[in-house]
Enzyme design. Structure first.
Site, PDB file in Angstrom:
ATOM      1  N   ARG A  95       4.480 -29.583  31.886  1.00  0.00           N
ATOM      2  CA  ARG A  95       3.676 -28.591  31.174  1.00  0.00           C
ATOM      3  C   ARG A  95       2.705 -27.971  32.173  1.00  0.00           C
ATOM      4  O   ARG A  95       2.136 -28.671  33.026  1.00  0.00           O
ATOM      5  CB  ARG A  95       2.877 -29.244  30.045  1.00  0.00           C
ATOM      6  N   GLU A 151       1.719 -19.244  29.014  1.00  0.00           N
ATOM      7  CA  GLU A 151       3.068 -18.655  29.052  1.00  0.00           C
ATOM      8  C   GLU A 151       3.213 -17.623  27.937  1.00  0.00           C
ATOM      9  O   GLU A 151       2.657 -17.824  26.862  1.00  0.00           O
ATOM     10  CB  GLU A 151       4.121 -19.756  28.880  1.00  0.00           C
ATOM     11  N   HIS A 178      10.148 -21.319  32.210  1.00  0.00           N
ATOM     12  CA  HIS A 178      10.237 -22.462  31.282  1.00  0.00           C
ATOM     13  C   HIS A 178      11.673 -22.625  30.754  1.00  0.00           C
ATOM     14  O   HIS A 178      11.923 -22.500  29.555  1.00  0.00           O
ATOM     15  CB  HIS A 178       9.253 -22.295  30.112  1.00  0.00           C
TER      16      HIS A 178
HETATM   17  C1  DGY Z   1      10.382 -29.358  25.607  1.00  0.00           C
HETATM   18  O1  DGY Z   1      11.335 -29.670  24.887  1.00  0.00           O
HETATM   19  O2  DGY Z   1       9.280 -29.872  25.485  1.00  0.00           O
HETATM   20  C2  DGY Z   1      10.629 -28.340  26.664  1.00  0.00           C
HETATM   21  O3  DGY Z   1       9.514 -27.983  27.353  1.00  0.00           O
HETATM   22  C3  DGY Z   1      11.313 -27.126  26.100  1.00  0.00           C
HETATM   23  O4  DGY Z   1      12.612 -27.437  26.119  1.00  0.00           O
END
Ligand code: DGY
Length: 327
Positions: free
Chosen positions: A239, A268, A287
């Site tokens: 993240r 984002e 992402h």
């Molecule tokens: C998640 O699943 O947390 C990812 O960041 C998106 O696929």
């Protein structure tokens, strides 16, 4: 018996829609590439017993206030930092996520970024596109070897473990940092546990696969980048807010770490003017850790299965706060 009412913040793949429509009365925000506006979401949950949401949707006390009948929030993601789980638990709303099904796909992307950053793949393509590829010379576009390097994974859960497993073919020395040592992971991957600062000092390649929470927010900043090796390659597929982005920009400008591969950002989506994009030693992608056809389909069907099971009393495949809500 009437079907439970649910709201989806996006239309999902047909396989997932079938699961939902068979068991529930569905209403949804039906614009594929735009997040559900807040007012639409708040109106949408007014009668809903179930909510299926995505990463950009903020699930907080305001939303729970607007959703008096809500019994389950199913997110199509493994990370659930966009959901106030404590507030959900306080109202006995079950939260579910989609662990497991995106592990391998996300680990693949970590490796794609490691290789791209270490071997200057994007920088090389840009050089050709600008018409600047001159005759071969010994130090032209030289990068860093992965083979024989030390790989350090910070937050070695499912995805981190899969990143470590992929290192076998590169004959790497492996280490990891978690809140506590994980003997099972060590047996499986031959990685050794190192305290956080020591991992930063020791690793040639560092991959972050931590969840975002109060402990990990801002965990990588100027101090941590200064501890890294001069030629370190830094990759974040977890993240964005785990990294202080301003500090990363400054660190990459100074050359320590030498290069980075970044899939996730503080805010984002980022725009074309984001400072990381201006750095030749940073590879940025939007992402896409879990973004393959098969994996996104599996995530959608698992989210749908979670939601339906929670509303129909079946065993819920992947609950987040089952204990807290007495499930
Ligand atoms: C998640 O699943 O947390 C990812 O960041 C998106 O696929």
């Amino acid at each position: 018996m009437s079907k439970p009412t649910i709201f989806l913040t996006r239309r999902l793949q047909p396989a997932a829609m079938r699961i939902l429509e068979q068991a529930c009365q569905v209403s949804l925000w039906d614009v594929e590439d735009q997040p559900c506006p807040r007012d639409v979401l708040l109106r949408g949950v007014a009668e809903a017993e179930g909510l299926l949401c995505l990463l950009p949707d903020r699930i907080d006390s305001e939303l729970l206030e607007a959703a008096p009948h809500l019994r389950v929030v199913a997110t199509m993601a493994v990370g659930y930092d966009n959901i106030d789980v404590a507030a959900c638990s306080a109202r006995r709303v079950l939260v579910t996520n989609t662990p497991g099904v995106l592990t391998e796909t996300t680990a693949d992307l970590a490796w794609a970024l490691l290789l791209a950053a270490a071997r200057r793949i994007v920088e090389g393509q840009r050089m050709i596109e600008r018409g600047e590829w001159g005759p071969w010379y010994p130090m032209q576009m030289v990068g860093i070897d992965l083979c024989g390097a030390t790989l350090g994974v910070v937050g070695a859960g499912r995805i981190g473990g899969a990143v470590l497993r992929r290192a076998t073919g590169f004959s790497m020395d492996l280490c990891y940092y978690n809140r506590r040592p994980d003997p099972e992971l060590e047996a499986r991957t031959a990685a050794r546990y190192l305290p956080f600062d020591e991992l930063l000092r020791t690793s040639d390649m560092i991959v972050v696969t931590l969840p975002l929470n109060d402990t990990t927010r801002g965990m990588f900043g100027a101090r941590e980048f200064a501890l890294m090796r001069e030629n370190a390659i830094f990759v974040n597929v977890a993240r964005g807010p785990i990294v202080r982005e301003g500090d990363l920009v400054a660190a990459l400008r100074s050359g320590r770490p030498r290069a980075a591969g970044i899939d996730v950002f503080e805010r984002e989506p980022i725009g074309a003017d984001h400072p990381l994009l201006a750095l030749p030693n940073c590879v940025c992608v939007p992402h896409i850790g879990s973004a393959t056809i098969a994996t996104r389909t599996r995530m959608a069907t698992l989210a749908a299965e979670n939601l339906v099971a929670a509303l129909t009393g079946g065993p819920v495949p992947s609950p987040v706060n089952a204990e807290a809500v007495g499930w």
